[in-house]
Write a protein that holds these residues in place. Structure first.
Motif, PDB file in Angstrom:
ATOM      1  N   PHE A 572       9.482  -7.249   9.745  1.00 43.36           N
ATOM      2  CA  PHE A 572       8.445  -7.111  10.766  1.00 43.36           C
ATOM      3  C   PHE A 572       8.038  -8.490  11.260  1.00 43.36           C
ATOM      4  O   PHE A 572       8.150  -9.487  10.541  1.00 43.36           O
ATOM      5  N   ALA A 573       7.560  -8.529  12.491  1.00 43.72           N
ATOM      6  CA  ALA A 573       7.091  -9.777  13.089  1.00 43.72           C
ATOM      7  C   ALA A 573       5.688 -10.055  12.583  1.00 43.72           C
ATOM      8  O   ALA A 573       4.705  -9.602  13.153  1.00 43.72           O
ATOM      9  N   GLY A 574       5.579 -10.773  11.511  1.00 43.86           N
ATOM     10  CA  GLY A 574       4.291 -11.023  10.891  1.00 43.86           C
ATOM     11  C   GLY A 574       4.014 -10.033   9.784  1.00 43.86           C
ATOM     12  O   GLY A 574       4.876  -9.238   9.371  1.00 43.86           O
ATOM     13  N   ALA A 575       2.791 -10.058   9.286  1.00 39.98           N
ATOM     14  CA  ALA A 575       2.403  -9.172   8.190  1.00 39.98           C
ATOM     15  C   ALA A 575       2.467  -7.711   8.647  1.00 39.98           C
ATOM     16  O   ALA A 575       2.145  -7.387   9.792  1.00 39.98           O
ATOM     17  N   ARG A 576       2.870  -6.840   7.753  1.00 40.28           N
ATOM     18  CA  ARG A 576       2.939  -5.414   8.071  1.00 40.28           C
ATOM     19  C   ARG A 576       1.544  -4.858   8.368  1.00 40.28           C
ATOM     20  O   ARG A 576       0.585  -5.165   7.661  1.00 40.28           O
ATOM     21  N   SER A 581       2.287  -0.910   6.718  1.00 36.78           N
ATOM     22  CA  SER A 581       1.701  -1.592   5.561  1.00 36.78           C
ATOM     23  C   SER A 581       1.331  -0.647   4.433  1.00 36.78           C
ATOM     24  O   SER A 581       0.830  -1.097   3.404  1.00 36.78           O
ATOM     25  N   TRP A 582       1.520   0.638   4.611  1.00 36.75           N
ATOM     26  CA  TRP A 582       1.073   1.595   3.596  1.00 36.75           C
ATOM     27  C   TRP A 582       1.848   1.464   2.291  1.00 36.75           C
ATOM     28  O   TRP A 582       1.326   1.777   1.221  1.00 36.75           O
ATOM     29  N   LEU A 583       3.109   1.049   2.358  1.00 36.88           N
ATOM     30  CA  LEU A 583       3.868   0.827   1.125  1.00 36.88           C
ATOM     31  C   LEU A 583       3.396  -0.471   0.486  1.00 36.88           C
ATOM     32  O   LEU A 583       3.443  -1.536   1.090  1.00 36.88           O
ATOM     33  N   ALA A 605       5.636   6.476  -5.591  1.00 35.55           N
ATOM     34  CA  ALA A 605       5.383   5.366  -4.677  1.00 35.55           C
ATOM     35  C   ALA A 605       4.025   4.753  -4.942  1.00 35.55           C
ATOM     36  O   ALA A 605       3.105   5.419  -5.433  1.00 35.55           O
ATOM     37  N   LEU A 606       3.932   3.484  -4.610  1.00 42.06           N
ATOM     38  CA  LEU A 606       2.665   2.764  -4.639  1.00 42.06           C
ATOM     39  C   LEU A 606       2.229   2.512  -3.197  1.00 42.06           C
ATOM     40  O   LEU A 606       3.034   2.063  -2.375  1.00 42.06           O
ATOM     41  N   SER A 607       0.996   2.826  -2.902  1.00 46.84           N
ATOM     42  CA  SER A 607       0.477   2.585  -1.558  1.00 46.84           C
ATOM     43  C   SER A 607      -0.679   1.608  -1.629  1.00 46.84           C
ATOM     44  O   SER A 607      -1.232   1.331  -2.700  1.00 46.84           O
ATOM     45  N   LYS A 608      -1.065   1.064  -0.480  1.00 48.58           N
ATOM     46  CA  LYS A 608      -2.267   0.249  -0.448  1.00 48.58           C
ATOM     47  C   LYS A 608      -3.476   1.165  -0.634  1.00 48.58           C
ATOM     48  O   LYS A 608      -3.336   2.391  -0.714  1.00 48.58           O
ATOM     49  N   ASP A 609      -4.656   0.634  -0.702  1.00 47.29           N
ATOM     50  CA  ASP A 609      -5.877   1.392  -0.960  1.00 47.29           C
ATOM     51  C   ASP A 609      -5.953   2.610  -0.049  1.00 47.29           C
ATOM     52  O   ASP A 609      -5.934   2.480   1.178  1.00 47.29           O
ATOM     53  N   PRO A 610      -5.999   3.829  -0.613  1.00 43.11           N
ATOM     54  CA  PRO A 610      -6.060   5.024   0.232  1.00 43.11           C
ATOM     55  C   PRO A 610      -7.228   5.017   1.213  1.00 43.11           C
ATOM     56  O   PRO A 610      -7.117   5.576   2.307  1.00 43.11           O
ATOM     57  N   GLU A 822       5.265  -8.873   2.184  1.00 40.10           N
ATOM     58  CA  GLU A 822       4.259  -9.074   3.215  1.00 40.10           C
ATOM     59  C   GLU A 822       4.775  -8.719   4.603  1.00 40.10           C
ATOM     60  O   GLU A 822       4.088  -8.058   5.374  1.00 40.10           O
ATOM     61  N   ASN A 823       6.008  -9.104   4.912  1.00 43.57           N
ATOM     62  CA  ASN A 823       6.515  -8.881   6.264  1.00 43.57           C
ATOM     63  C   ASN A 823       7.814  -8.094   6.290  1.00 43.57           C
ATOM     64  O   ASN A 823       8.552  -8.125   7.270  1.00 43.57           O
ATOM     65  N   ARG A 824       8.127  -7.354   5.221  1.00 47.47           N
ATOM     66  CA  ARG A 824       9.375  -6.592   5.219  1.00 47.47           C
ATOM     67  C   ARG A 824       9.326  -5.472   4.182  1.00 47.47           C
ATOM     68  O   ARG A 824       8.502  -5.493   3.269  1.00 47.47           O
TER      69      ARG A 824
END
Length: 858
Positions: A572-576, A581-583, A605-610, A822-824
C-alpha cells in the motif's frame, strides 16, 4: 520384642501427628525465613489451615463471590478436582426467567439495506456462476465408445441392462460390466484408451474439463491421452488416481486397490496421503496386498506383449529425462531495467527450450529403437512424431537465440495497445530463423528490424499471427506495431529507471530470493488509469474503504528441492487505512489453543481493536452518504450502545473452526478474545431481552440466556422460547469467549486449552507452516477434511456417497499463512492448493448428475 517396637513406633507417630504448632508459631517461623531470604512474606497463606472438606465448605461462598485470596483459591480448586462431594456442593443452578416477553413493533426494513444485500449477492453469484460453468457444469456428449469386445459386455443404464457390441456409446450415468473370461476396450472422448479385464465394472463421467473413470470393481489398463487442460481420474472405493498422458493399471478388489505405472507418473491419493508413482512403481492401499511383478499386472491385456516389451524402455526414458536439470532459479535480470518506466505489469518465466528439446530427444531415441513403442505411440496419440518433433524443434531453435528468461511487460497505455513479450538475443540470425519457422504465408509472424519498423503502419486487417521486432540485443513480440515502436524507442533510450522505482525494487527483491515465476502488478497506477471512467460514488466507496491506497501486487512461485514455495505481497502507498488496516501485525494467536489437532477446518486471525473497526465502518458509511450516520436509533432498539458496550469489549483475536464430529450436528466453534467478560455478559443479557421484547407474531423467536455452573466453570445457553430448543452455548475462559452448538464442545475446548494438546502445538501442523523468518502470523487458514468426510457417507447414497469417498481419499492437510505489516499484507504457503478436487465436492452439493446428454461431445 518386635511387638514392643511396633507399639513404640505407633506411639511416636501419633505424638508427631498431634504436635501441630499453632498459627502464631507458624507465622513467626515464616517471617524469620522470609527475612533471611530477603523476600516479602505472603500473610494470606497463614490465614488458617485447610485440613478437610469442612474447611473447604466454609470457603465456597467467598470462592464463588471471587473474594477469596488467590493462594487459597488455588487450594480450593485443587481440592474440588479430587473431591466430588465438594464439587457438587459448589454447583449453583440459577433460575430461568420465564417471564412473557412484551410485544413491540417489528423493526422497519430500509430499502437501502435491500440494495446492499442485492449488491453483495450479485458480487457473490457472478464468480460462482463462472466457476460452475468452468468446473462443475456437466458437458454434453458421449463419454466413451466401445472399440472391441472379446466375450460379453453389458451396458447398465438405470434399471435397464443390455448386451453391448463394438461401436456402442456410453453417456453420463451409464456403466459397463464385462462377463467372466471377457475383455473390452473403450475409447474415451479425449482419446484415452481403457482396457477392461473380466468381471470389471466402470462408468465414465465428466465435470467441466475433467473426466473420471469410476472403477466399481475389477481391473483396467489406461493409456491416458495428453490433455491441454483438466485431468483424467480413476476412482476406486478407497483411492483416487490423477493422471495426464500416462499408461498405468488399476485393480480394485476385496482387500483394496493396487496401482502400477508403466509410463509417465500418477498421483495416488489414499486415506489422506498422496504418493507419486513413476515407471515401474506400484502401490497398494492395504498392507495385506503383497507386491506383484509389474508384468503380471498387465498379463491379461490383449496387448500384453507390447506392454511387457516397452516397460523397461519407458522406465529408462523416464529415468533419463529425470536427469535433465530444470532451469535454475534466476537471481537477476538484465531486462528489468530496460522495460518502460511506466510499466504496470511484469511477468517473468524461464526459457524452457533446452529442457523440452532434451526430453524429446531422449523419447525419440527410445522410440526409434522399439517397434512396440512405435505402435503404442501411434495408437494412443492424435499427432504423429513428425508433428511433435517439428513443434519441439521450432521452440528449441528459437530459444537458442534467446536469454534465460522471457518477460511479459505491459504499460496500460491504450495508444500502445498494452503489452509485449520481451527477451534478450544471444546471437545473430534470429530474424532469419523466425521467418523460416513462422512464414507469413501460413499466418505466421511479420518480422521487422528497426528500419522497416519505422516505416510500417498498422495493417488494415488482422491477417497475421503477430509482429516481432528483432534488434541487436533484444527481441520484442506483440500484436501491435504501435507497441513495437514504443518499446523500440524505450530500448534505444537505455536504462529506463524502472528498476530503481519503488515498483522495480519490489520485483528486484523477488529476483534476489530466486525467481521461478514472478507476476508483478502496479495496482495503484492501474486504478488511476480508470478513475475518469469510474462513477463518482464508486470512487468515494473505494477511497473510504482504504483499498484505494493499494500499490503493488507481487506474486512468486518457485520450486525448491521439488517442493513448491508460494509468496504474495500486497503493498500500500503509506500506512494501511480502514479495511486494509483491519488485519493486525503478527503476534501469537491464542484462540488456536482451544482447537484440537483433529480439527477439519480452522480460520484464525488477529485484527486491530474492534472498536476502531467499528469507527471505520461508521466513517465509511458517513463518507458514502455525504452526511453523518445516526446510530442512536439502532442503539435504542437494542437497548445497548453497540460500539461501547458490545464491540469495545471484544479483543482482536478471532477463530472459527470445525472441530469434531459432523453428525448429527456439525461441531463448529467460535473463539473470540474478550476484554471484560462480566461487562460483555451483561451486555448480552440486555441484548437478548431487547430482542425478545421486540419479537412478535408466530414467526418471531424470543430468546433467553440461561446460566449454569459445572464445577467452577460458568456456562450460558441461549434458548429459543418459541421452540424450547437451545440454539447456542457459550462460556468465558482465560480472556476468551467460546461459542458452540453444545456445551460438551465447550468443555472439550477448555480441556484442550488446559492440557496444551492443541492444533497449534502439534508437530504435523507446524510442519506445514511456511519456511520463513516469521515467529508468528496475523492469520492462518488450515484444512484437513479427510477425517470428517467418512461419517457423511451414512447420509448420502449413489454419486454423492462416491463423491464424499473420493474427497476423503484425495484430501491432505494444507495451510496458508498471512501477516500484516505497516504498509503491506503478505501471504505464503508451502502446500499445494487445498489437497482435494472441488469438482468432486460439486457432486456432493448437486446430485443431479445422472442426466444423460444428447449431443456427441468434441
Amino acid at each position: 520384642m518386635k511387638r514392643d517396637d511396633k507399639l513404640l513406633l505407633e506411639r511416636a507417630t501419633h505424638a508427631l501427628r498431634s504436635d501441630v504448632p499453632d498459627s502464631e508459631t507458624i507465622t513467626a517461623s515464616a517471617s524469620r525465613v522470609a527475612s533471611e531470604l530477603g523476600i516479602e512474606m505472603n500473610h494470606e497463606a497463614f490465614a488458617g489451615a485447610i485440613r478437610n472438606c469442612d474447611d473447604v465448605q466454609q470457603l465456597l461462598s467467598a470462592y464463588r463471590a471471587g473474594t477469596l485470596p488467590e493462594g487459597r483459591a488455588l487450594l480450593v480448586q485443587a481440592h474440588m478436582r479430587e473431591c466430588g462431594s465438594c464439587l457438587r456442593s459448589f454447583r449453583d443452578e440459577s433460575a430461568v426467567n420465564w417471564a412473557a416477553p412484551r410485544l413491540a413493533v417489528r423493526p422497519r426494513v430500509r430499502p437501502q439495506a435491500w440494495g446492499w444485500a442485492l449488491a453483495l449477492s450479485c458480487a457473490m453469484l457472478i464468480p460462482v456462476f463462472f466457476i460452475y460453468k468452468a468446473y462443475w457444469e456437466i458437458p454434453p456428449g458421449v463419454r466413451a465408445e466401445v472399440q472391441s469386445i472379446d466375450g460379453s459386455a453389458y451396458l447398465i443404464s438405470g434399471s435397464s441392462n443390455r448386451q453391448l457390441a463394438a461401436g456402442a456409446q456410453l453417456r453420463e450415468g451409464d456403466e459397463v460390466r464385462t462377463a467372466g473370461q471377457s475383455h473390452a476396450v473403450l475409447r474415451l472422448a479425449d482419446g484415452s484408451i481403457v482396457e477392461m479385464d473380466q468381471r470389471s465394472k466402470l462408468g465414465v463421467n465428466a465435470r467441466g474439463r475433467n473426466t473420471t473413470i469410476a472403477l466399481n470393481q475389477g481391473a483396467l489398463i489406461v493409456q491416458a491421452a495428453h490433455r491441454t487442460s483438466g485431468h483424467l481420474y480413476v476412482n476406486t472405493w478407497d483411492c483416487r488416481v490423477a493422471v495426464t498422458g500416462t499408461v498405468f493399471s488399476v485393480n480394485s478388489g476385496i482387500k483394496g486397490s493396487r496401482v502400477a505405472v508403466l509410463r509417465g507418473s500418477v498421483d495416488v491419493a489414499h486415506s489422506g496421503m498422496h504418493a507419486v508413482l513413476n515407471p515401474g512403481d506400484q502401490m497398494a492401499t492395504s498392507d495385506s496386498l503383497a507386491p506383484e511383478p509389474l508384468a503380471d499386472q498387465f498379463a491379461w491385456s490383449s496387448d500384453r506383449q507390447q506392454y511387457i516389451g516397452i516397460m523397461a524402455q519407458l522406465a529408462n526414458v523416464e529415468h533419463r529425462i529425470a536427469q535433465i536439470p530444470f532451469p535454475q532459479s534466476r537471481y537477476s535480470s538484465s531486462l528489468l531495467s530496460r522495460v518502460p518506466a511506466n510499466t504496470l505489469l511484469f511477468v517473468s518465466i524461464p526459457n524452457l527450450g533446452d529442457y523440452l528439446s532434451q526430453a524429446n530427444a531422449i523419447f525419440q531415441d527410445q522410440l526409434n529403437q522399439s517397434p512396440e513403442l512405435q505402435q503404442w505411440w501411434a495408437r494412443g496419440q492424435k499427432h504423429n512424431t513428425e508433428d511433435l518433433n517439428a513443434l519441439v524443434e521450432k521452440i528449441h531453435d528459437v530459444s537458442q537465440y534467446l536469454g534465460d528468461e522471457i518477460v511479459i511487460a505491459g504499460t496500460g497505455e491504450e495508444e500502445h495497445h498494452g503489452g509485449v513479450v520481451l527477451a534478450q538475443v544471444q546471437r545473430s540470425g534470429l530474424a532469419d530463423e523466425l521467418r523460416r519457422q513462422f512464414s507469413t504465408s501460413t499466418g505466421g509472424l511479420v518480422v521487422f528490424d528497426e528500419a522497416s519498423l519505422a516505416a510500417a503502419g498498422e495493417p488494415a486487417s488482422a491477417g497475421t499471427g503477430g509482429f516481432v521486432l528483432v534488434r541487436e540485443h533484444e527481441v520484442v513480440f506483440s500484436n501491435s506495431i504501435a507497441a513495437l515502436k514504443f518499446f523500440n524507442a524505450q530500448l534505444n533510450a537505455g536504462d529506463s529507471g524502472f528498476s530503481a522505482s519503488d515498483f522495480g525494487k519490489q520485483i528486484g527483491a523477488a529476483y534476489e530470493r530466486g525467481a521461478g515465476i514472478i507476476l508483478a502488478a502496479n495496482l495503484h497506477s492501474m486504478l488511476e488509469s480508470k478513475i475518469d471512467r469510474t462513477p463518482q460514488n464508486k470512487m468515494r466507496q473505494l477511497e473510504a474503504s482504504g483499498l484505494g491506497d493499494v500499490q503493488f501486487l507481487i506474486a512468486e512461485h518457485r520450486e525448491a528441492n521439488g517442493l513448491p514455495e508460494n509468496h504474495l505481497n500486497l503493498q500500500f502507498a503509506g500506512a494501511r487505512q480502514r479495511v486494509a488496516s483491519w488485519l493486525a501485525s503478527p503476534a501469537p494467536i491464542g484462540s488456536l489453543d482451544f482447537v484440537s489437532p483433529n480439527a477439519a477446518v480452522v480460520v484464525a486471525a488477529l485484527s486491530k481493536d474492534p472498536a476502531a473497526i467499528a469507527d471505520d465502518i461508521m466513517q465509511m458509511a458517513s463518507q458514502q452518504k455525504g452526511v453523518p450516520v445516526n446510530w442512536s436509533e439502532a442503539d435504542a432498539k437494542l437497548q445497548i450502545n453497540v460500539r461501547n458496550d458490545l464491540i469495545a469489549n471484544l479483543g482482536g483475536d478471532f477463530l472459527l473452526a470445525l472441530d469434531g464430529p459432523v453428525l448429527p450436528t456439525p461441531s463448529w466453534k467460535l473463539v473470540v478474545e474478550v476484554n471484560n467478560a462480566d461487562l460483555l455478559e451483561n451486555t448480552l443479557e440486555r441484548l437478548a431481552k431487547a430482542v425478545s421484547d421486540q419479537a412478535q407474531g408466530s414467526k418471531e423467536h424470543p430468546i433467553v440466556i440461561e446460566p449454569s455452573t459445572v464445577g467452577s466453570q460458568r456456562f450460558y445457553a441461549i434458548r429459543d422460547l418459541s421452540t424450547g430448543l437451545v440454539k447456542v452455548n457459550y462460556t468465558f475462559v482465560d480472556g476468551f469467549m467460546i461459542v458452540a452448538p453444545e456445551r460438551g464442545l465447550l468443555m472439550e475446548a477448555i480441556q484442550v486449552h488446559a492440557s496444551g494438546n492443541s492444533l497449534a502445538r502439534s508437530s504435523s501442523f507446524r510442519s506445514l507452516l511456511p519456511h520463513d523468518q516469521n515467529e508468528n502470523y496475523s492469520a492462518i487458514a488450515y484444512q484437513n477434511l479427510s477425517p470428517v468426510l467418512t461419517p457423511l457417507l451414512s447420509q448420502f447414497s449413489g454419486e454423492s456417497a462416491n463423491a464424499i469417498r473420493k474427497l476423503a481419499a484425495d484430501s491432505r492437510p494444507t495451510v496458508v499463512c498471512a501477516w500484516g505489516k505497516e504498509n503491506r499484507i503478505e501471504a505464503a504457503s508451502d502446500s499445494r492448493l487445498f489437497g482435494f478436487d472441488f469438482l468432486t465436492l460439486g457432486t456432493v452439493l448437486d446430485s443431479r448428475n445422472k442426466s444423460s446428454s444428447q449431443n456427441v461431445s468434441r
